[in-house]
Design a protein around this motif. Structure first.
Motif, PDB file in Angstrom:
ATOM      1  N   LEU A 426      -5.168  35.468  81.586  1.00  0.00           N
ATOM      2  CA  LEU A 426      -5.736  36.046  82.811  1.00  0.00           C
ATOM      3  C   LEU A 426      -4.874  35.597  83.993  1.00  0.00           C
ATOM      4  CD1 LEU A 426      -9.429  36.476  83.746  1.00  0.00           C
ATOM      5  CD2 LEU A 426      -7.915  35.424  85.433  1.00  0.00           C
ATOM      6  N   THR A 427      -4.465  36.554  84.782  1.00  0.00           N
ATOM      7  CA  THR A 427      -3.648  36.268  85.959  1.00  0.00           C
ATOM      8  C   THR A 427      -4.232  36.970  87.168  1.00  0.00           C
ATOM      9  OG1 THR A 427      -1.415  36.316  86.862  1.00  0.00           O
ATOM     10  CG2 THR A 427      -2.102  38.209  85.541  1.00  0.00           C
ATOM     11  N   PHE A 428      -3.804  36.529  88.349  1.00  0.00           N
ATOM     12  CA  PHE A 428      -4.357  37.081  89.595  1.00  0.00           C
ATOM     13  C   PHE A 428      -3.212  37.599  90.460  1.00  0.00           C
ATOM     14  CE2 PHE A 428      -5.557  36.428  94.096  1.00  0.00           C
ATOM     15  CZ  PHE A 428      -6.619  37.315  94.160  1.00  0.00           C
ATOM     16  N   ALA A 429      -3.413  38.809  91.001  1.00  0.00           N
ATOM     17  CA  ALA A 429      -2.453  39.450  91.904  1.00  0.00           C
ATOM     18  C   ALA A 429      -1.117  39.626  91.191  1.00  0.00           C
ATOM     19  CB  ALA A 429      -2.310  38.647  93.206  1.00  0.00           C
ATOM     20  N   CYS A 430      -0.017  39.493  91.925  1.00  0.00           N
ATOM     21  CA  CYS A 430       1.305  39.735  91.366  1.00  0.00           C
ATOM     22  C   CYS A 430       2.184  38.530  91.605  1.00  0.00           C
ATOM     23  CB  CYS A 430       1.941  40.977  92.013  1.00  0.00           C
ATOM     24  SG  CYS A 430       3.557  41.399  91.334  1.00  0.00           S
ATOM     25  N   SER A 431       2.795  38.046  90.535  1.00  0.00           N
ATOM     26  CA  SER A 431       3.702  36.909  90.613  1.00  0.00           C
ATOM     27  C   SER A 431       4.919  37.222  89.755  1.00  0.00           C
ATOM     28  CB  SER A 431       3.023  35.622  90.140  1.00  0.00           C
ATOM     29  OG  SER A 431       3.938  34.565  90.050  1.00  0.00           O
ATOM     30  N   SER A 432       6.096  37.122  90.330  1.00  0.00           N
ATOM     31  CA  SER A 432       7.327  37.407  89.588  1.00  0.00           C
ATOM     32  C   SER A 432       7.548  36.401  88.472  1.00  0.00           C
ATOM     33  CB  SER A 432       8.520  37.410  90.546  1.00  0.00           C
ATOM     34  OG  SER A 432       8.630  36.143  91.194  1.00  0.00           O
ATOM     35  N   LEU A 433       7.106  35.155  88.673  1.00  0.00           N
ATOM     36  CA  LEU A 433       7.271  34.138  87.645  1.00  0.00           C
ATOM     37  C   LEU A 433       6.347  34.400  86.457  1.00  0.00           C
ATOM     38  CD1 LEU A 433       8.629  31.517  86.769  1.00  0.00           C
ATOM     39  CD2 LEU A 433       6.867  30.259  88.055  1.00  0.00           C
ATOM     40  N   ILE A 434       5.108  34.785  86.712  1.00  0.00           N
ATOM     41  CA  ILE A 434       4.171  35.115  85.623  1.00  0.00           C
ATOM     42  C   ILE A 434       4.663  36.348  84.879  1.00  0.00           C
ATOM     43  CG2 ILE A 434       1.775  35.679  85.090  1.00  0.00           C
ATOM     44  CD1 ILE A 434       2.168  32.839  86.094  1.00  0.00           C
ATOM     45  N   GLN A 435       5.200  37.303  85.598  1.00  0.00           N
ATOM     46  CA  GLN A 435       5.742  38.499  84.948  1.00  0.00           C
ATOM     47  C   GLN A 435       6.890  38.124  84.009  1.00  0.00           C
ATOM     48  OE1 GLN A 435       7.522  41.241  87.702  1.00  0.00           O
ATOM     49  NE2 GLN A 435       8.667  42.312  86.088  1.00  0.00           N
ATOM     50  N   PHE A 436       7.767  37.230  84.440  1.00  0.00           N
ATOM     51  CA  PHE A 436       8.890  36.814  83.597  1.00  0.00           C
ATOM     52  C   PHE A 436       8.395  36.079  82.351  1.00  0.00           C
ATOM     53  CE2 PHE A 436      12.159  33.671  82.471  1.00  0.00           C
ATOM     54  CZ  PHE A 436      13.239  34.495  82.256  1.00  0.00           C
ATOM     55  N   ILE A 437       7.354  35.268  82.478  1.00  0.00           N
ATOM     56  CA  ILE A 437       6.808  34.534  81.329  1.00  0.00           C
ATOM     57  C   ILE A 437       6.208  35.515  80.306  1.00  0.00           C
ATOM     58  CG2 ILE A 437       5.006  32.908  80.637  1.00  0.00           C
ATOM     59  CD1 ILE A 437       5.463  31.486  83.341  1.00  0.00           C
ATOM     60  N   CYS A 438       5.475  36.498  80.798  1.00  0.00           N
ATOM     61  CA  CYS A 438       4.865  37.470  79.882  1.00  0.00           C
ATOM     62  C   CYS A 438       5.930  38.326  79.184  1.00  0.00           C
ATOM     63  CB  CYS A 438       3.889  38.374  80.651  1.00  0.00           C
ATOM     64  SG  CYS A 438       2.436  37.504  81.283  1.00  0.00           S
ATOM     65  N   GLU A 439       6.975  38.659  79.892  1.00  0.00           N
ATOM     66  CA  GLU A 439       8.044  39.438  79.266  1.00  0.00           C
ATOM     67  C   GLU A 439       8.758  38.626  78.177  1.00  0.00           C
ATOM     68  OE1 GLU A 439      10.550  40.661  82.434  1.00  0.00           O
ATOM     69  OE2 GLU A 439       9.117  42.134  83.260  1.00  0.00           O
ATOM     70  N   GLU A 440       8.934  37.325  78.423  1.00  0.00           N
ATOM     71  CA  GLU A 440       9.554  36.479  77.407  1.00  0.00           C
ATOM     72  C   GLU A 440       8.652  36.349  76.180  1.00  0.00           C
ATOM     73  OE1 GLU A 440      12.493  34.919  77.064  1.00  0.00           O
ATOM     74  OE2 GLU A 440      13.191  36.032  78.838  1.00  0.00           O
ATOM     75  N   ALA A 441       7.355  36.247  76.401  1.00  0.00           N
ATOM     76  CA  ALA A 441       6.428  36.172  75.258  1.00  0.00           C
ATOM     77  C   ALA A 441       6.434  37.471  74.473  1.00  0.00           C
ATOM     78  CB  ALA A 441       5.023  35.853  75.764  1.00  0.00           C
ATOM     79  N   LYS A 442       6.536  38.600  75.171  1.00  0.00           N
ATOM     80  CA  LYS A 442       6.601  39.884  74.484  1.00  0.00           C
ATOM     81  C   LYS A 442       7.913  39.997  73.704  1.00  0.00           C
ATOM     82  CE  LYS A 442       5.400  44.083  73.433  1.00  0.00           C
ATOM     83  NZ  LYS A 442       4.291  44.355  72.500  1.00  0.00           N
ATOM     84  N   ARG A 443       8.998  39.449  74.249  1.00  0.00           N
ATOM     85  CA  ARG A 443      10.288  39.483  73.552  1.00  0.00           C
ATOM     86  C   ARG A 443      10.245  38.644  72.289  1.00  0.00           C
ATOM     87  NH1 ARG A 443      12.932  37.918  77.543  1.00  0.00           N
ATOM     88  NH2 ARG A 443      13.173  39.961  78.508  1.00  0.00           N
ATOM     89  N   ARG A 444       9.429  37.623  72.312  1.00  0.00           N
ATOM     90  CA  ARG A 444       9.253  36.791  71.117  1.00  0.00           C
ATOM     91  C   ARG A 444       8.254  37.416  70.139  1.00  0.00           C
ATOM     92  NH1 ARG A 444       6.470  32.638  72.648  1.00  0.00           N
ATOM     93  NH2 ARG A 444       6.749  31.529  70.666  1.00  0.00           N
ATOM     94  N   GLN A 445       7.733  38.552  70.498  1.00  0.00           N
ATOM     95  CA  GLN A 445       6.813  39.313  69.634  1.00  0.00           C
ATOM     96  C   GLN A 445       5.528  38.541  69.359  1.00  0.00           C
ATOM     97  OE1 GLN A 445       8.905  40.519  66.115  1.00  0.00           O
ATOM     98  NE2 GLN A 445      10.329  41.874  67.198  1.00  0.00           N
ATOM     99  N   VAL A 446       4.995  37.966  70.410  1.00  0.00           N
ATOM    100  CA  VAL A 446       3.697  37.293  70.335  1.00  0.00           C
ATOM    101  C   VAL A 446       2.628  38.331  70.642  1.00  0.00           C
ATOM    102  CG1 VAL A 446       2.260  35.449  71.260  1.00  0.00           C
ATOM    103  CG2 VAL A 446       4.731  35.119  71.021  1.00  0.00           C
ATOM    104  N   ALA A 447       1.591  38.358  69.799  1.00  0.00           N
ATOM    105  CA  ALA A 447       0.501  39.311  69.995  1.00  0.00           C
ATOM    106  C   ALA A 447      -0.489  38.712  70.999  1.00  0.00           C
ATOM    107  CB  ALA A 447      -0.181  39.614  68.667  1.00  0.00           C
ATOM    108  N   PHE A 448      -0.464  39.203  72.191  1.00  0.00           N
ATOM    109  CA  PHE A 448      -1.390  38.729  73.244  1.00  0.00           C
ATOM    110  C   PHE A 448      -1.655  39.895  74.198  1.00  0.00           C
ATOM    111  CE2 PHE A 448       2.736  38.461  75.125  1.00  0.00           C
ATOM    112  CZ  PHE A 448       2.570  38.663  76.486  1.00  0.00           C
ATOM    113  N   ARG A 449      -2.608  39.733  75.024  1.00  0.00           N
ATOM    114  CA  ARG A 449      -2.914  40.729  76.048  1.00  0.00           C
ATOM    115  C   ARG A 449      -3.200  40.017  77.380  1.00  0.00           C
ATOM    116  NH1 ARG A 449      -8.455  42.130  76.966  1.00  0.00           N
ATOM    117  NH2 ARG A 449      -9.899  40.861  75.736  1.00  0.00           N
ATOM    118  N   VAL A 450      -3.135  40.784  78.443  1.00  0.00           N
ATOM    119  CA  VAL A 450      -3.228  40.216  79.793  1.00  0.00           C
ATOM    120  C   VAL A 450      -4.365  40.913  80.530  1.00  0.00           C
ATOM    121  CG1 VAL A 450      -2.016  39.807  81.972  1.00  0.00           C
ATOM    122  CG2 VAL A 450      -0.767  39.720  79.806  1.00  0.00           C
ATOM    123  N   ILE A 451      -5.172  40.103  81.249  1.00  0.00           N
ATOM    124  CA  ILE A 451      -6.207  40.618  82.159  1.00  0.00           C
ATOM    125  C   ILE A 451      -5.694  40.392  83.595  1.00  0.00           C
ATOM    126  CG2 ILE A 451      -8.579  40.411  82.952  1.00  0.00           C
ATOM    127  CD1 ILE A 451      -9.325  39.361  80.188  1.00  0.00           C
TER     128      ILE A 451
END
Length: 614
Positions: A426-451
């Motif tokens: 769960l994240t709030f508003a927009c953060s470039s650092l949080i976006q980069f972390i989620c993209e790296e997790a997706k690149r590692r093919q981790v099954a997760f979702r974001v609220i």
């Protein structure tokens, strides 16, 4: 023996002299020199009194009590005889009576005003008759009949007061013409009396009349040669007062309009400002864009982007500032007979002040500017200007790469170990650092979702949702009023930060503290991702001491909103704060490029990197 008034006055004078002399002797130390001075002080007075014109003999010796009583009895008998003979005698002319009144009054005034006694010498028996002869001829009486009783003097004074009220001018003339020439009475007594009478003749002006006269005079001075002066006979009234105010008010209005204000964009709503937040900086509009020759075009363009909120986010604002600063350094030319480092420092300071006027600088921008100034002081003096510019450009590129790029990679590496399959972030508003972390997790093919939790008026979460969805990450979008319903599904809360204060409090977008509070109530760990270049030495425990106000019109959604036309609703003022403060009790850990630390370790990082503080 008949005692005259002069003899009685002489006795009183001698008594007063004796009293004054005794009083001086009591107050002064007794020695030979003081006794001689006392004798010298008293001797000239007696001599001068004896030498006065109209006197022949010396001062009479002091009288006994029997003599004084005899004189009083003689005076009473003379008064009674005069009262009995008064109806039978013809009416006395006004001139002698006025003379007697004037003599008595002047003698009384003289004795009151002068501290040194005025003596009247007793005349010889042969000289008394000639002086008393003129009133005797006029009144048909002896010299004793010329004396007035106390009641008569009072009655004459009352009559004189009545005459003054009836006709002050005529009474003053009669008194001046009928005053006899008496050598014993000093001539200095008359002028004060006439001045008082002249002051009494002047009509008393009220406070409003005096004020009107003053304002009329000021208006005449202000007009000067442009207008003709007002006629002297015209009395000042209310219309001149209004004309004066009208002439002054345009000047005041011009000075007020020309004076610079702190918040020109929000001046119309300045009257409805909340007093608790008056110290905060208002939102700026495009009016801060100026054609100043001292401001570089890249800095002027960046200032407009700051004011319009086109560039938002701590990292984005810092990168844009450093790029504009590189362009300023590249185009800078050192003035003649000036040093490159100091001249550039002054120029950069002017540009930074311009950006601060457009929008208060972020903590990341302030720390970057501090690092740049530190680099300017370390420049060698024996290197050409072109090489110095290359060194500064290399420093700016290195700062962006290390403090922002590599720091984001290090923080993402720490968090990749915490993100596993099945997690709900769960994240709030927009953060470039949080976006980069989620993209790296997706690149590692981790099954997760974001609220993604969002809030008005910025709705920055929509941009976050668009970016994550572009990378194929499953997302859920809710507003902050529904965070309590979706918090039970979340396994971790990842939050960005505008700055991390020295006391462990997190300064972030408004609504972050509410999300952290709900997560703490649901026992969900809260991880704040923040680079060390955002650490600040400032202490703050609330969002009131230091904050930034956005445009209140952003809270108005449309024409049907209740806040529409809020400026015309009296003292209503929408409050749009940019940041809030999250206490360290609601934060589980802070993830930095150094390590995963508690909030209380901020002073340790600032001590390790002393040049990072703000």
């Amino acid at each position: 023996m008949v005692l005259t008034s002069e003899m009685v006055l002489q006795t009183d004078v001698q008594t007063l002299k004796t009293k004054h002399k005794k009083q001086r002797q009591r107050n002064r130390p007794r020695n030979k020199r003081n006794r001689l001075e006392d004798n010298q002080l008293t001797t000239p007075t007696t001599d001068s009194a004896c030498a006065m014109p109209g006197t022949q003999d010396a001062v009479a010796p002091e009288k006994s009590r029997d003599q004084v009583m005899a004189e009083r009895e003689a005076k009473k008998l003379a008064k009674q005889a005069k009262k009995q003979n008064k109806p039978a005698t013809p009416a006395a002319p006004a001139t002698p009576a006025t003379k007697i009144i004037t003599e008595v009054e002047q003698t009384t005034i003289t004795t009151k005003l002068t501290t040194t006694t005025t003596t009247k010498v007793q005349e010889k028996p042969d000289s008394v008759a000639p002086k008393a002869a003129p009133p005797a001829v006029a009144n048909g009486k002896d010299a004793e009949a010329g004396e007035k009783s106390r009641e008569q003097i009072k009655a004459e004074r009352e009559a004189k007061k009545a005459a003054k009220k009836a006709g002050k001018g005529a009474g003053a003339k009669v008194e001046a013409t009928s005053q006899p020439e008496k050598p014993q009475v000093p001539a200095k007594v008359a002028p004060p009396a006439t001045e008082d009478e002249q002051e009494k003749k002047k009509p008393a002006l009220s406070k409003a009349e005096r004020r009107a006269i003053q304002e009329a005079q000021r208006a005449a001075k202000a007009q000067g040669q442009a207008k003709k002066p007002q006629p002297a006979g015209r009395a000042p009234t209310a219309p001149p007062k209004e004309s004066k105010r009208e002439s002054v008010s345009p000047t005041k209005a011009a000075t007020t309009s020309s004076s610079p204000s702190k918040c020109p964009a929000s001046s119309p709503s300045g009257e409805c400002r909340v007093k608790l937040f008056n110290h905060l900086v208002c939102a700026k509009e495009d009016s801060q864009f100026i054609n100043d020759p001292l401001v570089h075009p890249s800095i002027a363009r960046l200032g407009v982007q700051y004011a319009k909120r086109t560039v938002v986010g701590s990292n984005a604002r810092c990168i844009a500032f450093l790029h504009a600063l590189r362009q300023v350094v590249h185009d800078f030319e050192t003035p003649a007979k000036k040093e490159f480092g100091r001249s550039l420092d002054a120029a950069v300071k002017h540009h930074v002040d311009h950006l601060h006027k457009c929008r208060p600088l972020a903590v990341s921008v302030s720390n970057a500017y501090k690092q740049f100034k530190n680099q300017l002081t370390q420049l060698p003096a024996d290197i050409p200007e072109t090489e110095l510019k290359e060194l500064l450009g290399h420093f700016i590129d290195t700062y962006i790469e290390n403090q922002i790029g590599k720091a984001a990679q290090a923080i993402s590496g720490f968090l990749q170990e915490k993100i596993t399959d099945g997690d709900v972030l769960l994240t709030f508003a927009c953060s470039s650092l949080i976006q980069f972390i989620c993209e790296e997790a997706k690149r590692r093919q981790v099954a997760f979702r974001v609220i993604v939790v969002d809030s008005r008026p910025g709705c920055e979460g929509q941009e976050m949702l668009r970016r994550l969805h572009a990378h194929g990450i499953p997302c859920t979008y809710v507003l902050i009023n529904a965070v309590g319903y979706v918090m039970a599904e979340a396994t971790k809360v990842l939050l960005g930060a505008h700055a991390l204060l020295a006391n462990g409090y997190v300064m972030a977008r408004t609504g972050t503290a509410q999300v952290a509070l709900v997560a703490n109530a649901h026992n969900v760990p809260v991880l704040v991702c923040c680079e060390t270049h955002k650490f600040s030495e400032r202490f703050q425990t609330d969002a009131i001491v230091y904050n930034e106000l956005s445009d209140p019109n952003q809270l108005v959604r449309g024409d049907k909103c209740q806040l529409n036309n809020w400026k015309a609703k009296g003292k209503l003022m929408p409050l749009n704060l940019n940041y809030d403060i999250t206490p360290p009790e609601l934060v589980s850990a802070v993830v930095t490029e150094v390590a995963i630390l508690p909030c209380t370790s901020v002073p340790v990082i600032l001590r390790i990197k002393p040049d990072i503080g703000y």
